[in-house]
Design a protein around this motif. Structure first.
Motif, short mmCIF file in Angstrom:
data_model
loop_
_atom_site.label_atom_id
_atom_site.label_comp_id
_atom_site.label_asym_id
_atom_site.label_seq_id
_atom_site.Cartn_x
_atom_site.Cartn_y
_atom_site.Cartn_z
N VAL A 1 0.82 -1.20 0.00
CA VAL A 1 0.00 0.00 0.00
C VAL A 1 0.86 1.26 0.00
CG1 VAL A 1 -1.50 1.38 1.48
CG2 VAL A 1 -2.10 -0.98 0.96
N LEU A 2 1.83 1.32 0.87
CA LEU A 2 2.61 2.55 0.99
C LEU A 2 3.45 2.80 -0.25
CD1 LEU A 2 3.77 2.72 4.71
CD2 LEU A 2 1.70 3.55 3.64
N ARG A 3 4.09 1.75 -0.75
CA ARG A 3 4.98 1.95 -1.90
C ARG A 3 4.19 2.17 -3.20
NH1 ARG A 3 10.71 0.13 -1.03
NH2 ARG A 3 11.01 0.62 -3.22
N GLU A 4 3.20 1.32 -3.44
CA GLU A 4 2.58 1.31 -4.76
C GLU A 4 1.09 1.67 -4.79
OE1 GLU A 4 4.15 0.90 -7.52
OE2 GLU A 4 6.09 0.38 -6.65
N LEU A 5 0.29 0.86 -4.12
CA LEU A 5 -1.14 0.92 -4.38
C LEU A 5 -1.80 2.21 -3.92
CD1 LEU A 5 -2.51 -2.68 -3.89
CD2 LEU A 5 -2.03 -1.41 -5.98
N GLY A 6 -1.36 2.73 -2.79
CA GLY A 6 -1.99 3.95 -2.27
C GLY A 6 -1.95 5.05 -3.31
N VAL A 7 -0.76 5.34 -3.79
CA VAL A 7 -0.60 6.44 -4.73
C VAL A 7 -1.22 6.09 -6.09
CG1 VAL A 7 1.70 5.73 -5.48
CG2 VAL A 7 1.01 8.11 -5.67
N LEU A 8 -1.05 4.84 -6.50
CA LEU A 8 -1.54 4.45 -7.82
C LEU A 8 -3.07 4.58 -7.90
CD1 LEU A 8 -0.33 3.46 -10.44
CD2 LEU A 8 -0.75 1.12 -9.70
N LEU A 9 -3.74 4.02 -6.91
CA LEU A 9 -5.20 4.05 -6.96
C LEU A 9 -5.73 5.47 -6.77
CD1 LEU A 9 -5.98 0.74 -5.09
CD2 LEU A 9 -6.34 1.26 -7.51
N THR A 10 -5.06 6.23 -5.92
CA THR A 10 -5.48 7.62 -5.75
C THR A 10 -5.34 8.37 -7.07
OG1 THR A 10 -4.67 7.50 -3.50
CG2 THR A 10 -5.18 9.69 -4.35
N ALA A 11 -4.19 8.16 -7.73
CA ALA A 11 -3.96 8.87 -9.00
C ALA A 11 -5.00 8.44 -10.03
CB ALA A 11 -2.55 8.59 -9.51
N ILE A 12 -5.33 7.16 -10.07
CA ILE A 12 -6.31 6.68 -11.04
C ILE A 12 -7.68 7.31 -10.75
CG2 ILE A 12 -7.62 4.64 -11.77
CD1 ILE A 12 -4.97 3.08 -11.57
N MET A 13 -8.02 7.34 -9.46
CA MET A 13 -9.30 7.94 -9.08
C MET A 13 -9.33 9.42 -9.47
SD MET A 13 -12.27 7.72 -7.79
CE MET A 13 -12.67 6.40 -6.68
N ILE A 14 -8.24 10.12 -9.23
CA ILE A 14 -8.22 11.56 -9.54
C ILE A 14 -8.22 11.79 -11.06
CG2 ILE A 14 -6.78 13.64 -9.35
CD1 ILE A 14 -8.44 12.91 -6.86
N ALA A 15 -7.54 10.90 -11.79
CA ALA A 15 -7.58 11.04 -13.26
C ALA A 15 -9.01 10.92 -13.74
CB ALA A 15 -6.71 9.97 -13.91
N GLY A 16 -9.77 9.98 -13.16
CA GLY A 16 -11.15 9.81 -13.58
C GLY A 16 -12.03 10.92 -13.08
N ARG A 17 -11.74 11.40 -11.87
CA ARG A 17 -12.63 12.35 -11.23
C ARG A 17 -12.33 13.79 -11.66
NH1 ARG A 17 -13.06 15.23 -6.78
NH2 ARG A 17 -15.06 15.23 -5.68
N SER A 18 -11.07 14.18 -11.58
CA SER A 18 -10.73 15.59 -11.85
C SER A 18 -10.18 15.79 -13.25
CB SER A 18 -9.71 16.08 -10.83
OG SER A 18 -10.19 15.87 -9.53
N GLY A 19 -9.41 14.80 -13.75
CA GLY A 19 -8.88 14.94 -15.11
C GLY A 19 -10.00 15.11 -16.12
N SER A 20 -11.05 14.28 -15.97
CA SER A 20 -12.18 14.38 -16.89
C SER A 20 -12.85 15.74 -16.76
CB SER A 20 -13.17 13.27 -16.61
OG SER A 20 -13.63 13.36 -15.28
N ALA A 21 -12.99 16.22 -15.52
CA ALA A 21 -13.64 17.52 -15.31
C ALA A 21 -12.82 18.63 -15.96
CB ALA A 21 -13.80 17.79 -13.81
N PHE A 22 -11.48 18.57 -15.80
CA PHE A 22 -10.64 19.62 -16.40
C PHE A 22 -10.81 19.62 -17.92
CE2 PHE A 22 -7.26 19.56 -12.78
CZ PHE A 22 -8.20 20.06 -11.93
N THR A 23 -10.77 18.42 -18.52
CA THR A 23 -10.90 18.34 -19.97
C THR A 23 -12.24 18.90 -20.42
OG1 THR A 23 -9.55 16.36 -19.98
CG2 THR A 23 -10.82 16.80 -21.95
N ALA A 24 -13.30 18.51 -19.72
CA ALA A 24 -14.63 18.97 -20.13
C ALA A 24 -14.74 20.49 -19.96
CB ALA A 24 -15.70 18.26 -19.31
N GLU A 25 -14.18 21.02 -18.87
CA GLU A 25 -14.26 22.47 -18.65
C GLU A 25 -13.51 23.23 -19.74
OE1 GLU A 25 -14.32 21.97 -13.81
OE2 GLU A 25 -12.57 22.84 -14.79
N ILE A 26 -12.25 22.83 -19.93
CA ILE A 26 -11.44 23.54 -20.93
C ILE A 26 -12.04 23.32 -22.32
CG2 ILE A 26 -9.16 23.61 -22.01
CD1 ILE A 26 -7.99 23.02 -19.25
N GLY A 27 -12.51 22.10 -22.57
CA GLY A 27 -13.09 21.79 -23.88
C GLY A 27 -14.32 22.62 -24.18
#
Lengths: 262, 378
Positions: B212-238
């Motif tokens: 969890v500390l080395r890999e999964l914590g950051v990986l899953l958080t990043a994936i969640m944020i890519a889906g949650r905020s990355g999509s929002a940023f693209t839609a807003e700017i788009g």
């Protein structure tokens, strides 16, 4: 009520009859107890200062905007308590040109025009394409424009393409929301002329919300002025000029209007 | 509306001459049937005909078109056609329809499947080179904007950054904690199950802690944020791109990268490490709970064991990656947003591709970091 032509109001065929229309947002009333009649074959211009509810009235008649009270009758059928089937049948006899065109952005112009036919009728692909191209030609768009996407069209072309879609099912009544806004004066005059021609050839009834004095003077048979939440006056340009109301006086006697009177 | 008969086309022989009489309402709702009728008529008629329009009750553009097409088709066959009778209304419509052109633009050339495939591969390779270039260009302008702001801190759009930290960070805390809690619990439960036959259940703590500390914590958080905020940023700017707001910014003399992208990326760089830390803690709690219930390891023993299993550097290995992942998510989201064209479809396609690319790149970068950290034995 002033009506152009020899027939009296009672004899003429009313295609839209609005009675006691009241629409409000939260505690602010936009329209209050408004009555309106639209007669078959006429071009009715709706004018009024910004925020007097011209577009709201149009949306209310089309059933896109809920009203607190009042009734709307379209083509002799009460639209409000019509069942879904009746409504769909009435909708097929109406065409709407939205202010921004509202073309479906992922479809080409041709596909946009074909869409109402595809959804409502059973037609062979060949006939559907021919009829769509016919409509595109009728509104004065070049043949090449049919294959283009809305994002590749100019403002005037979007209005024309959108009008072609509104005409797809050969409607009885066409609603135009500021059809000439954003067009240059020549383009606007051409568009006015186009609407008049289509009215004559296709026998349309036109309900036009507009700010364009030229349109009012050149193509509208009748004008209704909205203000103070209802229709202040309806009639011809001459009636407008004679009417004693500060806004109407200012509007029809302004610098822009005086040029047209000359 | 007057009661009228259904539309039909009658053929009358009138002393050697053929007369065709369209009757009733030639309207759009009948068009499909009428088309078949006229096509059959075109096929069967060989001698000159007169089309008598006297009996037409009502006609719209589709009816007028069918009559026009009928006479054109007959003409093309070499059959002489004459129109007679009809009201002025009918003729006005016929004239309008007649002058309409029916040229068709040439259809797109058909290309073979093999060529399509090769072309597709080539294009996507070319596009990814373009992606890289565009991404570097955004990175460049964002860095420039950042450096300018460092020199003159008043240029930092604090309000905007705080707003985005709130939206992309604070509001993601519940879902991130819940997700990590479950992941931690699942890893603990699965590893306990596998380690039980060896009597090595206590190593559950090591597994959960390190993974969890080395890999999964950051990986899953990043994936969640890519889906949650990355999509929002693209839609807003788009959607700003679609409504020419991006152009408006440029004309006013503002750099969209500085105004729109920099605050979002900075907010992600601040938020993602914090969220990762929260994810790490909740995953450990989840793992601890399962160890307690499933393995019978009390929390105090779990913590003792955890102290031996992980060091501070284990936590840092995960946290160091977070800002880089934030940067990647932000740049990909912005790049895709700027590439939105006029249509609603393109907005959807870009948003999808933003999320897919961001998640893919996050995993690739995580792999690169894993190789790097093991090479330097950190």
């Amino acid at each position: 009520m002033a009506v152009r032509g020899s027939k009296t109001a009672a004899e003429r065929d009313v295609v839209i009859r609005g009675r006691g229309i009241t629409v409000g947002f939260e505690d602010r009333l936009i329209l209050e107890n408004l009555d309106i009649d639209v007669y078959r074959g006429e071009i009715l211009g709706i004018v009024g200062a910004s925020g007097t509810g011209k577009s709201v009235l149009l949306r209310t008649i089309l059933g896109l905007q809920a009203k607190q009270s009042g009734s709307v009758e379209i083509l002799g059928t009460p639209y409000d308590d019509a069942d879904e089937r009746t409504r769909r049948l009435i909708d097929q006899r109406l065409g709407v040109l939205f202010q921004q065109g509202a073309l479906f952005s992922s479809l080409t112009v041709l596909q946009n025009v074909e869409l109402p036919m595809r959804e409502h009728l059973k037609l062979s692909p060949r006939l559907m394409e021919e009829l769509a191209r016919l409509k595109i030609d009728l509104v004065g768009l070049a043949t090449e424009a049919a294959e283009r996407l809305p994002s590749e069209l100019s403002g005037g072309m979007i209005k024309r393409a959108s009008l072609a879609r509104a005409l797809a099912l050969d409607p009885d009544i066409v609603f135009l929301d500021e059809p000439t806004s954003g067009l240059d004066p020549i383009g606007a005059a051409e568009f006015d002329q186009l609407i008049a021609t289509l009215r004559d050839t296709l026998g349309l009834t036109v309900f036009m919300v507009t700010h364009d004095l030229d349109s009012l003077y050149t193509v509208c048979d009748r004008i209704a002025v909205l203000g103070d939440r209802h229709v202040l006056i309806e009639g011809t340009v001459a009636d407008m000029l004679a009417f004693d109301h500060p806004w109407v006086q200012k509007y029809f006697h302004g610098v822009r209007a005086r040029r047209l009177e000359a | 509306m007057s009661a009228t008969e259904a539309a039909s086309l009658d053929l009358v022989e009138d002393g050697g001459a053929l007369r065709l009489i369209p009757r009733g309402r030639w309207m759009l709702h009948e068009a499909d049937r009428l088309e078949q009728v006229i096509d059959e008529a075109v096929a069967s008629i060989t001698s000159p005909v007169t089309i008598d329009l006297e009996e037409l009750d009502q006609v719209d553009t589709s009816g007028a078109w069918l009559i026009t097409r009928f006479s054109r088709d007959l003409d093309a066959k070499g059959v002489h056609v004459e129109l007679s009778g009809g009201s002025p209304n009918v003729h006005r419509l016929l004239d309008a329809v007649h002058s309409a052109e029916q040229e068709k633009a040439p259809k797109r050339q058909h290309v073979s499947v093999g060529r399509d495939l090769v072309e597709g591969i080539g294009r996507s390779m070319y596009d990814s080179a373009g992606d890289l270039e565009a991404g570097l260009s955004i990175l460049g302008s964002v860095t420039r904007g950042f450096l300018r702001a460092v020199v003159k801190p008043a240029r930092f759009r604090i309000t905007s950054i705080v707003f985005h930290v709130d939206r992309a960070g604070l509001r993601a805390v519940p879902i991130i904690s819940l997700m990590s809690l479950l992941i931690g619990a699942i890893i603990a439960q699965q590893s306990a199950f596998q380690l039980r036959p060896f009597g090595a259940e206590v190593y559950v703590v090591d597994l959960v802690g390190v993974l969890v500390l080395r890999e999964l914590g950051v990986l899953l958080t990043a994936i969640m944020i890519a889906g949650r905020s990355g999509s929002a940023f693209t839609a807003e700017i788009g959607s700003m791109k679609m409504r020419e707001e991006i152009d408006a910014l440029k004309v006013i003399g503002l750099d969209p990268n500085e105004v729109l992208v920099l605050p979002r990326i900075l907010a992600l760089i601040i938020a993602l490490p914090l969220l990762t830390f929260i994810a790490d803690l909740s995953a450990l709690i989840g793992g601890g709970l399962v160890s307690w219930i499933y393995v019978g390891l009390p929390p105090s023993a779990f913590i003792m064991r955890l102290r031996d299993a992980v060091a501070l550097n284990t936590l840092f290995v995960g946290l160091i990656k977070a800002p880089f992942m934030a940067l990647i998510i932000g740049i990909i989201a912005a790049n895709e947003g700027f590439r939105v064209q006029g249509s609603a479809e393109s907005l959807g396609a870009r948003t999808t591709s933003s999320v897919v690319k961001a998640i893919f790149m996050v995993i690739v970068v995580d792999g690169i970091f894993a190789i790097y950290f093991s090479a330097v034995s950190y």
